[in-house]
Enzyme design. Structure first.
Site, PDB file in Angstrom:
ATOM      1  N   LYS A  24      23.338   3.719  -5.508  1.00 53.29           N
ATOM      2  CA  LYS A  24      24.485   4.382  -6.178  1.00 53.29           C
ATOM      3  C   LYS A  24      25.497   3.469  -6.981  1.00 53.29           C
ATOM      4  CE  LYS A  24      26.603   7.086  -2.901  1.00 53.29           C
ATOM      5  NZ  LYS A  24      27.344   7.193  -1.526  1.00 53.29           N
ATOM      6  N   ARG A  94      32.020   3.773   0.112  1.00 53.19           N
ATOM      7  CA  ARG A  94      30.920   4.469   0.649  1.00 53.19           C
ATOM      8  C   ARG A  94      29.650   3.210   0.646  1.00 53.19           C
ATOM      9  NH1 ARG A  94      31.067  10.170  -1.790  1.00 53.19           N
ATOM     10  NH2 ARG A  94      33.331  10.247  -2.657  1.00 53.19           N
ATOM     11  N   GLY A 103      23.557  10.890   4.240  1.00 56.93           N
ATOM     12  CA  GLY A 103      24.255  11.091   5.681  1.00 56.93           C
ATOM     13  C   GLY A 103      24.004   9.899   6.674  1.00 56.93           C
ATOM     14  N   MET A 105      24.602   6.772   6.650  1.00 56.32           N
ATOM     15  CA  MET A 105      25.617   5.559   6.647  1.00 56.32           C
ATOM     16  C   MET A 105      26.990   6.223   6.578  1.00 56.32           C
ATOM     17  SD  MET A 105      23.627   2.543   5.474  1.00 56.32           S
ATOM     18  CE  MET A 105      23.082   3.161   3.892  1.00 56.32           C
ATOM     19  N   ARG A 338      21.925  10.612  -8.610  1.00 53.30           N
ATOM     20  CA  ARG A 338      20.561  10.004  -8.300  1.00 53.30           C
ATOM     21  C   ARG A 338      19.676  10.786  -8.522  1.00 53.30           C
ATOM     22  NH1 ARG A 338      22.629  10.420  -1.923  1.00 53.30           N
ATOM     23  NH2 ARG A 338      22.447  12.893  -1.952  1.00 53.30           N
ATOM     24  N   HIS A 456      24.052  18.929   5.530  1.00 51.79           N
ATOM     25  CA  HIS A 456      23.183  17.975   6.109  1.00 51.79           C
ATOM     26  C   HIS A 456      21.841  18.366   6.358  1.00 51.79           C
ATOM     27  CE1 HIS A 456      21.660  15.414   9.589  1.00 51.79           C
ATOM     28  NE2 HIS A 456      21.970  14.547   8.622  1.00 51.79           N
ATOM     29  N   SER A 765     -17.138  -0.280   7.192  1.00 53.41           N
ATOM     30  CA  SER A 765     -16.019   0.699   7.029  1.00 53.41           C
ATOM     31  C   SER A 765     -14.901  -0.008   8.023  1.00 53.41           C
ATOM     32  CB  SER A 765     -16.440   2.167   7.469  1.00 53.41           C
ATOM     33  OG  SER A 765     -15.110   3.139   7.488  1.00 53.41           O
ATOM     34  N   CYS A 832     -11.552   3.930   7.725  1.00 51.89           N
ATOM     35  CA  CYS A 832     -11.575   4.964   8.331  1.00 51.89           C
ATOM     36  C   CYS A 832     -10.388   5.259   9.538  1.00 51.89           C
ATOM     37  CB  CYS A 832     -12.913   5.455   8.741  1.00 51.89           C
ATOM     38  SG  CYS A 832     -13.727   4.379   9.989  1.00 51.89           S
ATOM     39  N   TYR A 852     -13.506   3.462  -0.882  1.00 51.54           N
ATOM     40  CA  TYR A 852     -12.733   4.852  -0.729  1.00 51.54           C
ATOM     41  C   TYR A 852     -11.874   4.381   0.703  1.00 51.54           C
ATOM     42  CZ  TYR A 852     -16.080   4.872   3.161  1.00 51.54           C
ATOM     43  OH  TYR A 852     -16.791   4.507   4.548  1.00 51.54           O
TER      44      TYR A 852
HETATM   45  C1  PEP Z   1     -11.121   2.702  14.346  1.00 47.77           C
HETATM   46  O1  PEP Z   1     -10.904   2.177  15.175  1.00 47.77           O
HETATM   47  O2  PEP Z   1     -10.389   2.452  13.456  1.00 47.77           O
HETATM   48  C2  PEP Z   1     -11.759   3.973  14.165  1.00 47.77           C
HETATM   49  C3  PEP Z   1     -11.649   4.664  13.092  1.00 47.77           C
HETATM   50  O3  PEP Z   1     -12.511   4.214  15.106  1.00 47.77           O
HETATM   51  P1  PEP Z   1     -11.808   5.210  16.374  1.00 47.77           P
HETATM   52  O4  PEP Z   1     -10.405   5.594  16.175  1.00 47.77           O
HETATM   53  O5  PEP Z   1     -12.707   6.111  16.598  1.00 47.77           O
HETATM   54  O6  PEP Z   1     -11.869   4.155  17.426  1.00 47.77           O
END
Ligand code: PEP
Ligand code: MG
Length: 876
Positions: A24, A94, A103, A105, A338, A456, A765, A832, A852
């Site tokens: 702000k 403010r 809203g 603060m 803003r 709000h 992974s 993962c 990935y």
């Molecule tokens: C993990 O441990 O991050 C994972 C993907 O395997 P799980 O959640 O199945 O233990």
């Protein structure tokens, strides 16, 4: 030594100083610089706020001195004097953090009023009513925000006053009424605080600034920060600004406006205003404001000026703006601007339009949509047919799109409690206030009786992507009796209600919801994200159906198929249990033979849904006791079914008991004990790949993933079983097939010895769920119980299971990446754990150069966008 500068006049700053002046403050400075009519003032910096906390919650003398210096300069600029009886300067105080926290603060208006200056204001404006109305508002706000006297007590006094005078609206109270009200307010203050209401403006100011600093750490701000990834170390700035008055009579007014429609993205100025009102009246939703187009009818000259400024600001910031303005006796001022919060639909349309209008490049546009917002696009609407056959019982404002259905909860606490117990609730309130934040998060949807599109409830729900209907005046909510009356029907907390945030319709029944249609803007925008990003996005899916859904959302493969999820299906849990209770390898192999065709069929379905995209299949991971019942009566029933005695089965269950099953007999440890399980799973994976290749012609390259490895030798042992089985299957079928064997990195030891592990693993992974659990040494299932205390004490600011702890767990990931590549430069790397669908964690993975991320199907679009944003922000 040069002294620290803690206070800046608006004329001393600009938009680039957001970290120091808050959003702000920086924008007020920028507006001043480009010549927008802004009431002048100064900003106390975020560094002063941080200093306040470092000094043990006291405001330093040097900060106070600098505030006073700037106040003298503001007096010169305004030609008025703070506390003067002749020409008093009044200010607003403010909060304004680096990121907007609507809203969360506190704000104080009309500061500088006291028993004397109020009289002067009455004389100068020739408006006693206005002066006393301003004073009573100030007493109320100051008492509430600074001194902790509850607002409600003041509201009760106004209600009493209205009743005594038989009037309906605050605006109907006369000057005399308000004078009397001020007296009662001051008495209340004295009763509550034991001292007179503070009369000295300088003291009022310092107290108010301190209160804003303090409000940075109020519980609702802490919750909001956690939800929005805002670090507590940012602190808030405080803006002190000369007051202009929208409540000086019918030629004055105040409002809020967006340069485009924040719900739909339509390129039309959108807003609301009220004449003879102060800002809080519009935002708090106490009176229902008028659409901005009516201002054009009321005062075309002001409207034209207003429109020009709105356009100037949007052009200047190259983004949709959310502005507050006040008209004081026919003169227009802008009080803030803003980048406006918007629905996901609007965000996509605005981003695409701004590129098409030539304002933004695709890269810039990609940064204009919050990845987390995409969630709301993928959320349900009501079934069209059901809607056609159901009469709406009332209609409110369509404040935040989507559809919600649940039982009625009347308070935020109730909503939170019932939701925690698994109930679906819709929060129904007269109006919401920031204290309600946790209940609003917990609720399926939010319905309010009062308030406009910028109330709000509307603003907060839109930000969260929660469905909201606001300003539904036809409802009579009795919060004490816990009933809603509408059209003669009385609903209680046991009744279902359905609300449509896209139409504003309310239905006194439970309606079916359906998955949303995705607009053309989504496809265009996501297409750009895909062009830009380098990081691939896969999905965590265990069934053909989920895989298909994920592919529709743009998944480029399966990054984690948790094979045990297939074991729980009704038609196979029995075979799994037989495998577990088996006493000999022979018995176990028999049970596994039953499972083989089912597993193979699942993999065939997944490969088909992937149409040639890659899939990583993770072998059995959880401790075996998870597949057996634990209560005696359930054990007895199962024993009967399996032809075992109760004692026999009970003994098996007990033998599987572990003190810490997450660190027990699970993951590759199962395959070390029972290699025949890995054999069966390998056979299923490979036979399915051959089948799909023959039937559909997809060249599937199965990626077999061994979980919970911590030592190269255990990986090698299991891998040998896998490779041996693959060779056997290929020989039996006389075919060739490419495949990969890799591992999860989810044990710290594996991360630290990743150079060794990579000798055997063709891919890693990162299982950051377990890696977080093991690195922190706290259980993923139990941490929620004590993490709240950690948030409150600011030990952690976010849940490390949701947002990757880059310092600790992230270091292990980095070490593993470096070490893995040192052994095998072309090693394939992915993540993962749940973090694969969290924007800041995705950015971290991009920066490490992973190949990935993998996340649940509904988060795939989010991850695609986060990956594109990471590319734009930090080109690799
Ligand atoms: C993990 O441990 O991050 C994972 C993907 O395997 P799980 O959640 O199945 O233990
Ligand atoms: Mg794991």
């Amino acid at each position: 030594m040069e002294k620290n500068k803690y206070v800046y006049l608006f004329s001393e700053g600009d938009a680039s100083m957001k970290n120091l002046l808050g959003g702000k403050g920086a924008n007020l400075a920028e507006m001043t610089k480009i010549g927008i009519p802004v009431p002048q003032g100064f900003t106390v910096t975020t560094e002063a706020c941080n200093k306040y906390y470092e000094d043990g919650r006291v405001i330093a003398k040097e900060v106070i001195d600098q505030i006073e210096e700037k106040m003298s300069e503001l007096e010169k600029i305004s030609g008025k004097e703070f506390g003067s009886i002749d020409n008093p300067l009044l200010v607003s105080v403010r909060s304004g953090a680096r990121a907007s926290m609507p809203g969360m603060m506190d704000t104080i208006l009309n500061l500088g009023l006291n028993d004397e200056t109020v009289e002067t204001m009455a004389k100068l404006t020739n408006n006693v009513r206005f002066a006393y109305d301003s004073y009573r508002r100030f007493i109320q706000m100051f008492s509430d925000v600074v001194m902790g006297v509850e607002k409600r007590m003041f509201e009760d006094l106004i209600d009493e006053m209205k009743e005594e005078n038989h009037v309906h609206y605050d605006t109907d109270l006369t000057a005399e009424n308000l004078k009397e009200l001020v007296k009662r307010y001051k008495n209340l203050y004295k009763k509550e605080k034991g001292t007179d209401f503070p009369q000295e403006p300088k003291a009022q100011l310092i107290e108010a600034v301190t209160a804003v600093f303090r409000s940075w750490d109020n519980p609702r701000a802490i919750v909001y920060r956690r939800l929005n990834d805002i670090p507590s170390a940012w602190g808030t700035a405080v803006n002190v600004q000369e007051m202009v008055f929208g409540n000086k009579g019918e030629t004055s007014g105040t409002g809020v406006a967006f340069s485009r429609n924040p719900s739909t993205g339509e390129n039309l100025i959108y807003g609301e205003y009220l004449m003879n009102a102060q800002g809080e009246d519009v935002v708090a939703g106490i009176r229902t404001p008028r659409p901005i187009s009516e201002l054009n009818d009321q005062n075309a000259e002001i409207y034209t000026q207003f429109e020009n400024i709105v356009n100037t600001l949007e052009d200047h910031y190259s983004d949709m703006q959310d502005m507050e303005f006040t008209i004081e006796e026919g003169k227009l001022y802008f009080l803030q601007t803003r980048n406006g919060k918007r629905t996901a639909q609007a965000a996509l349309k605005i981003a695409v339009d701004l590129v098409e209008e030539g304002v933004l490049s695709k890269e810039e546009a990609i940064l204009k949509v919050e990845p987390k917002q995409l969630d709301s696009l993928l959320h349900p609407n009501f079934d069209e047919k059901e809607i056609k056959n159901t009469d709406a019982i009332a209609k409110g404002l369509p404040a935040s799109p989507g559809a919600a259905c649940g039982k009625i909860a009347f308070t935020a606490e109730e909503a939170k409690e019932r939701a925690e117990k698994g109930e679906k609730v819709v929060l129904v309130r007269l109006e919401t206030s920031p204290e309600d934040i946790e209940g609003m998060i917990a609720a399926e949807g939010i319905l309010t009786v009062r308030g406009g599109m910028t109330s709000h409830a509307a603003v907060v729900a839109r930000g969260m992507g929660t469905c909201c209907v606001a300003g539904c005046g036809a409802l009579k909510v009795n919060e004490t009796a816990r009933t809603v009356e509408v059209e003669g029907k009385v609903l209680t907390s046991e009744d279902w209600i359905s609300i449509d945030g896209s139409t504003g319709n309310i239905y006194p029944t439970a309606l079916k919801t359906v998955a949303p249609e995705i607009s053309g803007y989504f496809a265009t925008f996501m297409g750009w994200a895909d062009e830009i990003r380098k990081l691939k996005v896969r999905t965590n899916a265990d069934t053909p159906r989920d895989t298909k859904q994920a592919v529709e959302f743009g998944a480029e493969g399966v990054g984690l198929c948790r094979t045990e999820h297939m074991f729980f299906a009704e038609d196979r849990i029995m075979a799994v249990r037989e495998m577990i209770v088996a006493k000999t390898e022979e018995q176990r192999r028999k049970a596994l033979e039953k499972l083989l065709p089912m597993q193979r069929e699942d993999f065939v379905g997944i490969y088909e849904a992937l149409e040639g995209r890659p899939a990583t299949i993770r072998f059995l991971d959880p401790p075996l006791h998870e597949f057996l019942p634990h209560a005696d009566e359930d054990i007895r029933a199962l024993a009967n079914e399996m032809g075992l005695t109760f004692e026999e089965l009970k003994a098996t269950v007990e033998s599987l008991h572990e003190f810490n099953p997450m660190m027990g007999h699970r993951g590759c440890r199962l395959a070390v004990s029972y290699p025949e399980i890995a054999e069966m799973q390998t056979r299923a994976v490979i036979e399915a790949a051959i089948e799909v290749k023959n039937k559909k012609g997809y060249d599937v390259v199965p990626e077999i993933m061994i979980p919970l490895v911590g030592e190269i030798k255990e990986l090698k042992y299991v891998k040998d079983v896998v490779v041996h089985t693959i060779e056997q299957v290929l020989a039996e079928k006389n075919v060739e097939l490419k495949y990969k064997v890799g591992t999860m990195i989810e044990i710290p030891r594996a991360a630290i010895t990743a150079d060794e592990i990579a000798k055997e693993a063709e891919f890693f992974s990162f299982g950051t769920n377990d890696l977080t659990q093991m690195t922190f040494g706290f259980s993923r299932d139990d941490a929620a119980k004590f993490l709240n205390a950690y948030y409150e004490k600011k030990i952690y600011e976010s849940d490390p299971f949701a947002k990757l702890d880059q310092t600790g767990v992230g270091s292990l990931v980095r070490i593993a990446v470096e070490k893995g590549r040192s052994t095998r430069p072309d090693i394939k790397l992915g993540i993962c754990g749940e973090h694969g669908g969290d924007p800041s964690s995705v950015e971290f993975c991009h920066d490490l150069g992973l190949d990935y991320v993998s996340c649940s199907p509904f988060r795939v679009p989010l991850a695609r966008l986060a990956a594109a944003q990471a590319q734009v922000k930090n080109k690799r």
